[in-house]
Structure formats: C-alpha cells, structure tokens
Motif scaffolding. Structure first.
Motif, short mmCIF file in Angstrom:
data_model
loop_
_atom_site.label_atom_id
_atom_site.label_comp_id
_atom_site.label_asym_id
_atom_site.label_seq_id
_atom_site.Cartn_x
_atom_site.Cartn_y
_atom_site.Cartn_z
N GLU A 56 0.81 -1.22 0.00
CA GLU A 56 0.00 0.00 0.00
C GLU A 56 0.85 1.27 0.00
OE1 GLU A 56 -2.84 -3.05 1.86
OE2 GLU A 56 -0.69 -2.73 1.68
N THR A 57 2.04 1.20 0.56
CA THR A 57 2.89 2.41 0.65
C THR A 57 4.18 2.26 -0.16
OG1 THR A 57 4.05 1.65 2.66
CG2 THR A 57 1.98 2.88 2.97
N ILE A 58 4.18 1.42 -1.16
CA ILE A 58 5.37 1.23 -1.99
C ILE A 58 5.78 2.53 -2.67
CG2 ILE A 58 4.04 0.52 -4.01
CD1 ILE A 58 6.25 -1.45 -4.71
N THR A 59 7.06 2.74 -2.82
CA THR A 59 7.59 3.94 -3.46
C THR A 59 7.85 3.67 -4.95
OG1 THR A 59 9.89 3.30 -3.02
CG2 THR A 59 8.73 4.59 -1.31
N PRO A 60 8.03 4.73 -5.75
CA PRO A 60 8.40 4.50 -7.16
C PRO A 60 9.67 3.67 -7.30
CG PRO A 60 7.70 6.77 -6.84
CD PRO A 60 7.77 6.15 -5.47
N GLU A 61 10.61 3.86 -6.39
CA GLU A 61 11.84 3.07 -6.44
C GLU A 61 11.54 1.60 -6.16
OE1 GLU A 61 12.65 7.24 -5.79
OE2 GLU A 61 11.40 5.83 -4.63
N GLY A 62 10.57 1.34 -5.28
CA GLY A 62 10.18 -0.04 -5.00
C GLY A 62 9.53 -0.70 -6.19
N VAL A 63 8.69 0.06 -6.89
CA VAL A 63 8.06 -0.48 -8.11
C VAL A 63 9.12 -0.87 -9.12
CG1 VAL A 63 6.57 0.06 -10.07
CG2 VAL A 63 5.94 0.84 -7.76
N GLU A 64 10.09 0.01 -9.32
CA GLU A 64 11.16 -0.26 -10.27
C GLU A 64 11.97 -1.48 -9.86
OE1 GLU A 64 15.05 2.01 -12.28
OE2 GLU A 64 13.86 3.00 -10.73
N ALA A 65 12.22 -1.62 -8.56
CA ALA A 65 13.00 -2.76 -8.08
C ALA A 65 12.27 -4.08 -8.33
CB ALA A 65 13.30 -2.60 -6.59
N LEU A 66 10.96 -4.11 -8.07
CA LEU A 66 10.20 -5.34 -8.32
C LEU A 66 10.22 -5.70 -9.80
CD1 LEU A 66 7.00 -4.94 -6.08
CD2 LEU A 66 9.14 -6.11 -5.53
N ALA A 67 10.04 -4.68 -10.64
CA ALA A 67 10.02 -4.93 -12.08
C ALA A 67 11.35 -5.49 -12.56
CB ALA A 67 9.68 -3.65 -12.84
N LYS A 68 12.45 -4.92 -12.11
CA LYS A 68 13.77 -5.37 -12.54
C LYS A 68 14.09 -6.77 -12.04
CE LYS A 68 16.19 -0.96 -13.20
NZ LYS A 68 17.31 -0.09 -12.74
N ALA A 69 13.65 -7.07 -10.81
CA ALA A 69 13.99 -8.37 -10.21
C ALA A 69 13.01 -9.47 -10.59
CB ALA A 69 14.04 -8.23 -8.69
N GLY A 70 11.90 -9.12 -11.23
CA GLY A 70 10.90 -10.13 -11.58
C GLY A 70 10.13 -10.67 -10.41
N VAL A 71 9.97 -9.86 -9.36
CA VAL A 71 9.21 -10.26 -8.18
C VAL A 71 7.73 -9.93 -8.42
CG1 VAL A 71 8.86 -9.92 -5.71
CG2 VAL A 71 11.17 -9.86 -6.67
N ALA A 72 6.86 -10.88 -8.20
CA ALA A 72 5.42 -10.65 -8.37
C ALA A 72 4.88 -9.84 -7.19
CB ALA A 72 4.68 -11.97 -8.47
N ALA A 73 3.85 -9.07 -7.45
CA ALA A 73 3.18 -8.28 -6.41
C ALA A 73 1.80 -8.88 -6.15
CB ALA A 73 3.04 -6.83 -6.86
N PRO A 87 -0.66 0.65 -5.47
CA PRO A 87 -0.82 1.23 -6.80
C PRO A 87 -0.77 0.18 -7.91
CG PRO A 87 1.43 1.55 -6.04
CD PRO A 87 0.68 0.90 -4.90
N GLY A 88 -1.85 -0.56 -8.02
CA GLY A 88 -1.89 -1.63 -9.02
C GLY A 88 -1.69 -1.13 -10.44
N ARG A 89 -2.26 0.06 -10.73
CA ARG A 89 -2.10 0.62 -12.07
C ARG A 89 -0.62 0.89 -12.38
NH1 ARG A 89 -4.60 -0.38 -15.16
NH2 ARG A 89 -2.71 -0.94 -16.27
N VAL A 90 0.08 1.47 -11.42
CA VAL A 90 1.50 1.77 -11.61
C VAL A 90 2.30 0.49 -11.74
CG1 VAL A 90 3.53 2.84 -10.55
CG2 VAL A 90 1.30 3.97 -10.39
N LEU A 91 2.00 -0.49 -10.91
CA LEU A 91 2.71 -1.78 -10.96
C LEU A 91 2.49 -2.47 -12.30
CD1 LEU A 91 1.84 -2.87 -7.34
CD2 LEU A 91 4.17 -2.65 -8.19
N ALA A 92 1.24 -2.47 -12.76
CA ALA A 92 0.95 -3.12 -14.04
C ALA A 92 1.66 -2.41 -15.18
CB ALA A 92 -0.56 -3.12 -14.28
#
Length: 423
Positions: free
Chosen positions: A275-292, A309-314
């Motif tokens: 719920e409180t993930i940062t933009p840097e956290g979103v980028e880290a998940l995307a790069k590492a291939g970690v599912a949310a 932020p499901g929209r941002v994550l997607a």
C-alpha cells in the motif's frame, strides 16, 4: 478422436487466459467465443469451438457433460494469500475499531493479533481443521480452486507446526488445492523472552522440521515498524532458501519501509500488500521479476488511506497476483469476488487485468505452472460462471457468480439456484 470423461459445451465464451500478453490484457485473456472444453483424468485434453466438439471429442461412457448455457468457462481462481487456519473471534474488536479505537488501544486491552494467537494455541489440530473447512468451502463456492494458507498464529515451534499440519489436512479433506506457507515472523509474542534468541529458534529449529515434513512451499515474514526488520528478514530468507523453500514477504503495508526493494534484493517470489510502496520499489520489483500480490480487502477493512498502486505496478510490467487475505483481524471474509472488484475500484486495474491476476497471475506467483490457464495438458481446474463477460464479474460487486466449480476434473460445487446468466 480425443476421448474425454468431462465435457463442458455451449459456453458463451471460454476464457483461456492463454493469449498473448504482449498485445495487452484483453488479448491475454485469450477469449474463445462460443467454445467448449474437454478433460480426461483431471487434465484438459481439448479446447475449441462448439461446432468442432462433436467431430473431435468422443465422450467416454461415464463422461460428465455440463451445459454452460451461454455462461463463461474460465480458469479457477487462485487465492494467493490467506491466513485461513485460526481460532477465535474478533468481532468485538472490529466494532470498537470502527468506533474509533486505535490498534494500540486494542492491543493494550488484550486484542489484536495476540488474541488470535491465544485462541489458536488453545485449539487442537482437529479443531483448527474443523474451523477452517467451512472457510475453504465458502472460497470454493466463489470459484477458488487453489488457495495459499499461512501459519503465523502459533509463534512457538509446536504451535506453528500444529497450524501447518492443519493446513496440510485442509488439502486432504477438501477438494481445493492448498499451498502451505510458514510465517514464523508474524508478530513477537509477549512470552518470547529474548527477541534475538526467539527469532533464532524460529529460524534454526522450526524451518528444518517444516522442510523435512514437506509442510510448506514458502517461508514468509512481516516486515514493518513494530514487527520485523530487514536484517531479520534476510536471516529467514537465507535459511528458507537453504532448506529449499521459496521466500515471500509482507512489506510496505503501513509504512514505506523499502520493503519492495528488500524483496527484490532477496529474490523473493512475491511481495505482498504494498500500500505504501515507493516509485523506487516499483522499479526494483520490475527489474527483479518479483510478483506483487494485491490484498485490497485488507486496505478497505483497515480503512487505510491508500490502496497499493496496481495501475502503476501493471504499467511497470510487474506480474500481479490477487489474494483475499482472509484472516480474523484485517479481512474477515471469504468473498474472493469482492477482492476482484476492489482490485479494480481500489488498485486501479481493469477488469481484464484483475481477472488475470486472480488466475494465471496467482498461479505463476505460487510457482504452479499447471493451472491458471485453460490449455491442453494443464489441470482441469475451471469454473462455469453465470455471467456474460469478464467485466461483469468485477462490475457486479461481491456477487457469487460460480454456477459450477471443477477441480482436477471433478465437479466439487454446483449452485443450481443461479440462473444461466446473471443480468
């Protein structure tokens, strides 16, 4: 011809969830209009247009044939995050919290997670199974065919093992497929004594037994202010991997604690809540291939100021899963349909994206490549929904649309009261 012992025909659409994701979520749904599907011995053997069914599929003498009557045939839901095994009731706490009581005040009065811990410790394994089975049946009636279940309400070696053994029995005594997760670092019990020594016992003594008995597929930890630290999560993750368990993390739920970045660092399979993930956290998940894993019911239940932020994550390309988070303190419901709708209303997903997270996304997040899609060679875990479209499933808020639920090729739930189409 292909022989089959299960045939579902006359569907308005078969939603395979096996389309091309690079072409967008609607294309990824892989919708086959006017389709049919056949299975044998629990596995899908044919998917195709209705007009080809009689030419290509031969029903065995004992075959079960189901008329979809224009409804949707789709993969079963994968509930990727729950705490189904517990004892006790926190209804009074819910009322007090809605009246303005803070969580700290509830804890001081003996409530909160520790109230569930006391009740769960006092219950036997048999009692825990008996309490959990109706919850599983309600999830199945929603269309859930696979469910992840965590421990975490025992917080002693003996009680955590008791919970996980109850989790295993859920899969043996109910039709649903159950995936166990060890959550030893959920809360620090008041009888823990020395914190470091308690954490060490939970990791060094509990994990080997869990792995040795095959009681869990994953290990999890709640990383949050007042819960557990990054360093404690690193210790758990290292031990889990050494014992062959995948790593999942509860992170960034209440405070932005760089939990997503930690999940990426540790190579976690999933990062849940966010719920409180940062933009840097979103980028880290995307790069590492970690599912949310999105858990929007808890966001609503706890009246949190913002949804993950499901929209941002997607848009960042992060694979999404969805969970009911059924538990006694922050999501006391088995309404997976509500989670699907809130993924749209709160997390900002389209209906197609939410449905993919609830099926193929959840299966992938749990490392289950044999389900979540309707393709030849995969498990016949599927649901006949009395609904005209995937959009309708999310639009008709918290409604139970499942007319028939099939797990491993077996009809395990049927709701004859639902009309062929829910208008």
């Amino acid at each position: 011809m292909i022989e089959a012992d299960l045939i579902i025909h006359s569907a308005g659409a078969v939603v395979t969830c096996a389309g091309d994701p690079s072409a967008g979520p609607e294309a990824a749904l892989g919708i086959l209009k006017g389709g049919a599907i056949a299975a044998r011995a629990g596995w899908i053997v044919w998917v195709g247009p209705q007009e080809s069914l009689s030419r290509e599929v031969l029903p065995l003498p004992s075959a079960v044939t189901i008329d979809a009557a224009g409804g949707l045939v789709a993969p079963g839901y994968v509930d990727a995050h729950t705490h189904l095994v517990f004892a006790g009731d926190r209804a009074r706490e819910f009322s007090l919290r809605c009246g303005g009581a803070s969580y700290q005040e509830l804890l001081a009065a003996g409530g909160g997670i520790l109230a569930t811990v006391r009740a769960t410790r006092a219950a036997s394994e048999d009692e825990l199974v008996e309490l959990a089975l109706p919850r599983v049946r309600r999830l199945v009636s929603e269309g859930v065919t696979t469910v992840e279940v965590k421990s975490g309400y025992g917080l002693t070696i003996e009680d955590e093992l008791k919970i996980l053994r109850a989790v295993r029995r859920l899969g043996q005594e109910s039709p649903v497929e159950v995936v166990g997760t060890l959550l030893p670092l959920h809360a620090l019990p008041p009888d823990a004594g020395d914190r470091d020594a308690w954490v060490a016992r939970m990791i060094d003594e509990l994990l080997p037994v869990v792995a040795g008995e095959g009681l869990a597929r994953f290990a999890d930890v709640f990383v949050e202010q007042g819960a557990f630290t990054h360093e404690e999560a690193r210790m758990l993750a290292a031990a889990a991997k050494a014992h062959g368990l995948g790593v999942r993390l509860h992170v960034d739920q209440l405070t932005a604690g760089r939990g997503a970045e930690l999940a990426a660092e540790l190579g976690a399979v999933t990062a849940d809540h966010l719920e409180t993930i940062t933009p840097e956290g979103v980028e880290a998940l995307a790069k590492a291939g970690v599912a949310a894993t999105l858990l929007p019911i808890s966001t609503l239940y706890l009246k949190c100021p913002s949804y993950a932020p499901g929209r941002v994550l997607a848009d960042a390309g992060v694979r999404l899963a969805l969970g009911s988070n059924c538990n006694p303190g922050s999501a006391m419901t088995e309404s997976f349909s509500l989670a699907l709708s809130l993924a749209c209303l709160g997390n900002g997903l389209t209906a197609s994206e939410a449905f993919l997270a609830a099926t193929a996304g959840g299966a992938a997040a749990l490392g289950l490549g044999d389900r979540g899609r309707l393709e030849v060679g995969l498990r016949a875990d599927l649901v006949l929904h009395g609904a005209p479209s995937v959009e309708h499933l999310a639009y008709h808020l918290a409604a139970r649309h499942a007319r028939a639920v099939i797990i491993g090729g077996e009809l395990v739930h049927e709701d004859r009261e639902l009309p062929p189409l829910c208008a």
